[in-house]
Design an enzyme around this catalytic site. Structure first.
Site: not given
Ligand code: DX5
Ligand code: ZN
Length: 209
Positions: A9, A34, A36, A38, A67, A69, A138, A176, A178, A198
């Site tokens: 990510s 990936h 993200d 937002m 992705h 959001m 998620m 996706d 953690g 990420g």
């Molecule tokens: C969170 C994102 C993830 C994020 C994951 O809202 O959708 O893609 O980048 O990051 P890590 O792997 O650090 O949890």
């Molecule tokens: Zn994501």
């Protein structure tokens, strides 16, 4: 080599060095990028949108796993497809029209993904599972990188895998949030096909191969 696709990510990348960060993805087992997006409404943070995707599109041939959001994803499918997204995943919680958004993504010739937040059960997806290409589970609440994986969310992967087998469906299951060296094993054992990482990927500690 693992059978799963690793999708690092960009949220945890150095945005001043996006070219080098994408090279890092290519050189360290990345099978997709990936991205993200937002909007400051569906989630509190604001990241980047179509112009950034358009300009990094020329840097790699890897699929762009976008992705979204964002609220009202139906208003943005065309422009993200145009900008270079290959897989477009929106949140089930972000629209009343999930089925139509999938149709719109398919009309653009792209893979359609549907994401669910930790508070959303798999059962709400029954009507759309036959037409989705990707289901993104998620395993943290969306909006930030670097959070701890919520273990109960991983059970949804096993549910989705079982449902896919029982109904002869084809969607890929993505996880996706953690994912790190402690949680990767459970995520893979549950049946995940696409692993998003990420912070652990970009701090250089993820042990993939
Ligand atoms: C969170 C994102 C993830 C994020 C994951 O809202 O959708 O893609 O980048 O990051 P890590 O792997 O650090 O949890
Ligand atoms: Zn994501």
């Amino acid at each position: 080599m693992k059978n799963q696709v690793l999708a690092p990510s960009l949220l945890s990348a150095d945005f001043a060095e996006l070219g080098n960060e994408i090279k890092k993805i290519e050189n360290n087992n990345g099978g997709a990028v990936h991205i993200d997006v937002m909007d400051g409404s569906f989630v509190p943070e604001i990241t980047y949108g179509e112009p950034v995707i358009r300009s990094i599109r020329k840097l790699t041939k890897l699929p762009f796993d976008v992705h979204l959001m964002i609220d009202k994803p139906e208003l943005h499918v065309d422009s993200f497809a145009q900008a270079g997204a290959d897989w477009i995943t929106f949140h089930f919680e972000s629209t009343a029209h999930a089925h139509r958004v999938i149709q719109m993504i398919h009309e653009k010739g792209k893979k359609a993904g549907v994401a669910i937040c930790p508070g959303t059960p798999v059962s709400v997806l029954s009507e759309i599972l036959p037409c989705a290409d990707i289901i993104l589970v998620m395993t943290v609440n969306p909006g930030w990188g670097g959070q701890k994986l919520i273990p109960s969310c991983v059970e949804k992967v096993a549910q989705l895998k079982k449902y896919r087998e029982e109904h002869g469906l084809n969607y890929m299951i993505s996880v996706d949030g953690g994912v790190n060296n402690e949680t990767l094993g459970s995520v893979i054992n549950a049946g995940t096909d696409i692993v998003v990482s990420g912070s652990c990927f970009f701090n250089g500690s993820l042990k993939w191969s």
